[in-house]
Design a protein around this motif. Structure first.
Motif, PDB file in Angstrom:
ATOM      1  N   GLU A  68      -0.181   8.439  11.743  1.00  0.00           N
ATOM      2  CA  GLU A  68      -1.526   8.952  11.969  1.00  0.00           C
ATOM      3  C   GLU A  68      -2.520   7.855  11.605  1.00  0.00           C
ATOM      4  O   GLU A  68      -2.158   6.856  10.975  1.00  0.00           O
ATOM      5  CB  GLU A  68      -1.767  10.244  11.178  1.00  0.00           C
ATOM      6  N   TRP A  69      -3.774   8.052  12.010  1.00  0.00           N
ATOM      7  CA  TRP A  69      -4.777   7.004  11.866  1.00  0.00           C
ATOM      8  C   TRP A  69      -5.961   7.502  11.044  1.00  0.00           C
ATOM      9  O   TRP A  69      -6.474   8.596  11.272  1.00  0.00           O
ATOM     10  CB  TRP A  69      -5.266   6.534  13.242  1.00  0.00           C
ATOM     11  N   PHE A  70      -6.408   6.670  10.084  1.00  0.00           N
ATOM     12  CA  PHE A  70      -7.587   6.984   9.280  1.00  0.00           C
ATOM     13  C   PHE A  70      -8.089   5.692   8.642  1.00  0.00           C
ATOM     14  O   PHE A  70      -7.301   4.806   8.313  1.00  0.00           O
ATOM     15  CB  PHE A  70      -7.257   8.015   8.199  1.00  0.00           C
ATOM     16  N   ASP A  71      -9.401   5.597   8.471  1.00  0.00           N
ATOM     17  CA  ASP A  71      -9.999   4.425   7.826  1.00  0.00           C
ATOM     18  C   ASP A  71      -9.804   4.579   6.315  1.00  0.00           C
ATOM     19  O   ASP A  71     -10.629   5.168   5.620  1.00  0.00           O
ATOM     20  CB  ASP A  71     -11.476   4.322   8.181  1.00  0.00           C
ATOM     21  N   MET A  72      -8.723   4.033   5.807  1.00  0.00           N
ATOM     22  CA  MET A  72      -8.346   4.239   4.408  1.00  0.00           C
ATOM     23  C   MET A  72      -9.174   3.404   3.435  1.00  0.00           C
ATOM     24  O   MET A  72      -9.308   3.750   2.260  1.00  0.00           O
ATOM     25  CB  MET A  72      -6.865   3.925   4.218  1.00  0.00           C
ATOM     26  N   ASP A  73      -9.717   2.267   3.896  1.00  0.00           N
ATOM     27  CA  ASP A  73     -10.449   1.374   3.002  1.00  0.00           C
ATOM     28  C   ASP A  73     -11.942   1.294   3.301  1.00  0.00           C
ATOM     29  O   ASP A  73     -12.666   0.512   2.671  1.00  0.00           O
ATOM     30  CB  ASP A  73      -9.850  -0.033   3.032  1.00  0.00           C
ATOM     31  N   GLY A  74     -12.426   2.072   4.260  1.00  0.00           N
ATOM     32  CA  GLY A  74     -13.856   2.142   4.523  1.00  0.00           C
ATOM     33  C   GLY A  74     -14.458   0.935   5.193  1.00  0.00           C
ATOM     34  O   GLY A  74     -15.677   0.747   5.160  1.00  0.00           O
ATOM     35  N   ASP A  75     -13.623   0.115   5.869  1.00  0.00           N
ATOM     36  CA  ASP A  75     -14.155  -1.093   6.501  1.00  0.00           C
ATOM     37  C   ASP A  75     -14.519  -0.881   7.966  1.00  0.00           C
ATOM     38  O   ASP A  75     -14.909  -1.823   8.661  1.00  0.00           O
ATOM     39  CB  ASP A  75     -13.170  -2.251   6.372  1.00  0.00           C
ATOM     40  N   GLY A  76     -14.383   0.348   8.456  1.00  0.00           N
ATOM     41  CA  GLY A  76     -14.729   0.648   9.844  1.00  0.00           C
ATOM     42  C   GLY A  76     -13.576   0.588  10.811  1.00  0.00           C
ATOM     43  O   GLY A  76     -13.717   1.017  11.965  1.00  0.00           O
ATOM     44  N   ASP A  77     -12.429   0.061  10.392  1.00  0.00           N
ATOM     45  CA  ASP A  77     -11.233   0.011  11.241  1.00  0.00           C
ATOM     46  C   ASP A  77     -10.293   1.150  10.880  1.00  0.00           C
ATOM     47  O   ASP A  77     -10.120   1.485   9.707  1.00  0.00           O
ATOM     48  CB  ASP A  77     -10.481  -1.314  11.059  1.00  0.00           C
ATOM     49  N   GLN A  78      -9.652   1.723  11.893  1.00  0.00           N
ATOM     50  CA  GLN A  78      -8.674   2.785  11.663  1.00  0.00           C
ATOM     51  C   GLN A  78      -7.351   2.166  11.231  1.00  0.00           C
ATOM     52  O   GLN A  78      -6.803   1.290  11.899  1.00  0.00           O
ATOM     53  CB  GLN A  78      -8.476   3.594  12.945  1.00  0.00           C
ATOM     54  N   ASP A  79      -6.843   2.624  10.100  1.00  0.00           N
ATOM     55  CA  ASP A  79      -5.585   2.126   9.552  1.00  0.00           C
ATOM     56  C   ASP A  79      -4.451   3.104   9.863  1.00  0.00           C
ATOM     57  O   ASP A  79      -4.683   4.265  10.214  1.00  0.00           O
ATOM     58  CB  ASP A  79      -5.719   1.956   8.034  1.00  0.00           C
ATOM     59  N   ILE A  80      -3.234   2.621   9.722  1.00  0.00           N
ATOM     60  CA  ILE A  80      -2.053   3.451   9.942  1.00  0.00           C
ATOM     61  C   ILE A  80      -1.669   4.158   8.650  1.00  0.00           C
ATOM     62  O   ILE A  80      -1.533   3.518   7.600  1.00  0.00           O
ATOM     63  CB  ILE A  80      -0.878   2.605  10.456  1.00  0.00           C
ATOM     64  N   VAL A  81      -1.506   5.463   8.724  1.00  0.00           N
ATOM     65  CA  VAL A  81      -0.960   6.256   7.625  1.00  0.00           C
ATOM     66  C   VAL A  81       0.440   6.692   8.043  1.00  0.00           C
ATOM     67  O   VAL A  81       0.641   7.171   9.157  1.00  0.00           O
ATOM     68  CB  VAL A  81      -1.828   7.492   7.337  1.00  0.00           C
ATOM     69  N   THR A  82       1.408   6.515   7.157  1.00  0.00           N
ATOM     70  CA  THR A  82       2.780   6.883   7.510  1.00  0.00           C
ATOM     71  C   THR A  82       3.605   7.122   6.260  1.00  0.00           C
ATOM     72  O   THR A  82       3.163   6.830   5.137  1.00  0.00           O
ATOM     73  CB  THR A  82       3.437   5.791   8.382  1.00  0.00           C
ATOM     74  N   CYS A  83       4.776   7.675   6.440  1.00  0.00           N
ATOM     75  CA  CYS A  83       5.788   7.773   5.386  1.00  0.00           C
ATOM     76  C   CYS A  83       6.997   6.952   5.815  1.00  0.00           C
ATOM     77  O   CYS A  83       7.245   6.761   7.007  1.00  0.00           O
ATOM     78  CB  CYS A  83       6.214   9.220   5.166  1.00  0.00           C
ATOM     79  N   ARG A  84       7.738   6.483   4.834  1.00  0.00           N
ATOM     80  CA  ARG A  84       8.966   5.764   5.146  1.00  0.00           C
ATOM     81  C   ARG A  84      10.036   6.134   4.111  1.00  0.00           C
ATOM     82  O   ARG A  84       9.719   6.566   2.994  1.00  0.00           O
ATOM     83  CB  ARG A  84       8.737   4.257   5.147  1.00  0.00           C
ATOM     84  N   ALA A  85      11.287   5.964   4.512  1.00  0.00           N
ATOM     85  CA  ALA A  85      12.390   6.318   3.622  1.00  0.00           C
ATOM     86  C   ALA A  85      13.559   5.383   3.856  1.00  0.00           C
ATOM     87  O   ALA A  85      13.692   4.770   4.917  1.00  0.00           O
ATOM     88  CB  ALA A  85      12.822   7.765   3.867  1.00  0.00           C
ATOM     89  N   ARG A  86      14.378   5.265   2.845  1.00  0.00           N
ATOM     90  CA  ARG A  86      15.681   4.625   3.002  1.00  0.00           C
ATOM     91  C   ARG A  86      16.675   5.434   2.181  1.00  0.00           C
ATOM     92  O   ARG A  86      16.452   5.772   1.025  1.00  0.00           O
ATOM     93  CB  ARG A  86      15.662   3.163   2.574  1.00  0.00           C
ATOM     94  N   GLU A  87      17.748   5.780   2.851  1.00  0.00           N
ATOM     95  CA  GLU A  87      18.773   6.629   2.261  1.00  0.00           C
ATOM     96  C   GLU A  87      20.133   5.995   2.515  1.00  0.00           C
ATOM     97  O   GLU A  87      20.934   6.501   3.306  1.00  0.00           O
ATOM     98  CB  GLU A  87      18.703   8.040   2.857  1.00  0.00           C
ATOM     99  N   PRO A  88      20.425   4.855   1.884  1.00  0.00           N
ATOM    100  CA  PRO A  88      21.706   4.187   2.145  1.00  0.00           C
ATOM    101  C   PRO A  88      22.879   5.043   1.709  1.00  0.00           C
ATOM    102  O   PRO A  88      22.822   5.760   0.699  1.00  0.00           O
ATOM    103  CB  PRO A  88      21.615   2.903   1.311  1.00  0.00           C
ATOM    104  N   ALA A  89      23.960   4.980   2.503  1.00  0.00           N
ATOM    105  CA  ALA A  89      25.154   5.762   2.191  1.00  0.00           C
ATOM    106  C   ALA A  89      25.734   5.352   0.835  1.00  0.00           C
ATOM    107  O   ALA A  89      26.239   6.180   0.080  1.00  0.00           O
ATOM    108  CB  ALA A  89      26.190   5.586   3.296  1.00  0.00           C
TER     109      ALA A  89
END
Length: 437
Positions: A159-180
């Motif tokens: 998803e997209w949102f200006d997280m730092d207030g600089d006028g540009d839309q930033d990427i918001v995401t989650c990530r995971a690693r689940e090694p066997a």
């Protein structure tokens, strides 16, 4: 299997509308997994929708079996659906997940974002990627996320949102690693992060990664919630691996997310198992947002939570819409159901409770849930299975009025059979006392 059915609310004194959902055709797309629809930014105003499809095959040492496909202006092709042949955008992806269009105001060209990777062998090295698809000009994919020496990450949603207030839309995401085997192949972890937009140039290399917190790993929704202190920027998270439905927000001045020490959180529910999906939507038409939630496993559920007036301190009231979903066949990693979201059969008639559209995932079906009454206090639904693809998997469904008649179409990917099924609502008038079946 019946291919059409009618949903009707009959009032004694009024003529009402009835909607019939009918399968109007299908076309082939091997291992179709996720679908999404977006208005073609090059033909705005003409109701021209593009369909994006992600595909992925079994783990293999012998080359890529994953791809992203595109059907341009799919609404113009409904008269001959069987002949649809999706355009191949790229095979330079690894288990692509929820591929969607980037909002038009972020870049100067029409672009899509591809979060990929998963926890199966040879597919764990995921990334966030961008592609240009303007007028048949295909460029990319360009990788935006950084690599990590501590192990591979996989990504599912952006998803997209200006997280730092600089006028540009930033990427918001989650990530995971689940090694066997964590000690040999990396450390198990899940993170809520954002990627800093370098002034709108996605071709300039990787974007700086900012970690907000640990715990969220797959699906989430960014939202803005009213409080007695004003509007708060929040992230609702479906934490599959850490088994929690949670909410995160910032106390930083201006609603910014640049200081992780200002991030606060609250567990909404950690007694429902592996939380798969969360959507923010007004389910009971009372003018207030609710949460639509699924848990995925061998006893999956479809749940609703009423968000309190202050999400930070109030009580989230839970309603169970349905329970008992399970995979049709056994296997490692199988579960049901998948994602859910709300729709309106008539896109211009929205002053009512919405219908819930649900993918069954590994139970091989797709469902709709119609509210039985318009009473905001009544959380009962009528459940209908409108697609049964057999013992395989139904992926992430999508919906829009792709033919411009004001009524919704629904796209259902059948991963195991390699089909994309298209359903369309039709409208009729019902007089008082009529019996409709």
């Amino acid at each position: 299997m019946p291919k059409s059915f009618v949903f009707v609310f009959i009032y004694l004194t009024n003529v009402i509308d009835a909607y019939t959902l009918t399968r109007i055709g299908s076309f082939s797309a091997k291992h179709a997994a996720f679908t999404s629809l977006h208005l073609n930014s090059q033909t705005k105003g003409n109701n021209s929708y593009n369909l994006l499809i992600s595909t992925f095959g079994a783990p293999s040492l012998f080359g890529a079996s994953d791809s992203v496909l595109l059907v341009r202006d799919i609404g113009s092709k409904l008269n001959n659906i069987a002949s649809i042949s999706p355009e191949l955008l790229t095979t330079k992806v690894t288990w692509p997940n929820e591929v969607v269009a980037v909002p038009d105001n972020i870049f100067t060209s029409e672009t899509i974002v591809i979060p990929d990777g998963f926890l199966v062998p040879f597919k764990t090295k995921g990334a966030i990627k961008i592609m240009e698809i303007t007028n048949g000009n295909i460029n990319g994919p360009y990788t935006l996320s950084e690599t990590d020496s501590a192990g591979d990450w996989f990504y599912h949603r952006v998803e997209w949102f200006d997280m730092d207030g600089d006028g540009d839309q930033d990427i918001v995401t989650c990530r995971a690693r689940e090694p066997a085997i964590p000690l040999l192949f990396g450390k198990e972890d899940e993170e809520l992060i954002w990627l800093e937009n370098p002034s709108g140039n996605f071709k300039s290399g990787t974007w700086n990664t900012h970690v907000l917190t640990h715990g969220p790993g797959v699906y989430f929704r960014f939202a803005q919630m009213n409080t007695n202190e004003g509007v708060k920027n929040v992230v609702f998270t479906a934490q599959f691996f850490t088994k929690s439905l949670s909410v995160y927000w910032t106390t930083q001045q201006g609603g910014l997310f640049t200081d992780p020490s200002k991030i606060q959180s609250r567990v909404i529910d950690n007694q429902i198992g592996s939380v798969f999906e969360v959507e923010v939507t007004d389910l009971n038409n009372d003018g207030k947002p609710d949460l639509l939630v699924t848990t995925n496993g061998s006893n999956g559920t479809l749940l609703a939570y009423q968000i309190p007036d202050d999400f930070r301190t109030g009580t989230f009231i839970k309603h169970t819409i349905d329970v008992g979903f399970r995979p049709r066949t056994s296997g490692i990693g199988k579960g049901a159901p998948g994602s859910a979201f709300t729709i309106y059969p008539n896109i211009k008639d929205t002053n009512m409770k919405p219908t819930v559209l649900l993918s069954g995932d590994d139970d091989g079906r797709a469902y709709i849930y119609e509210p039985l009454t318009q009473d905001p206090l009544d959380w009962s639904y009528n459940k209908t299975t409108f697609c049964d693809a057999g013992s395989g998997t139904v992926g992430e469904v999508s919906a829009a009025d792709i033919d411009g008649d004001g009524l919704l179409e629904i796209i259902v990917p059948s991963y195991t059979t390699g089909d994309i099924f298209i359903y369309s609502y039709k409208q009729s008038r019902v007089e008082p006392g009529m019996v409709v079946g």
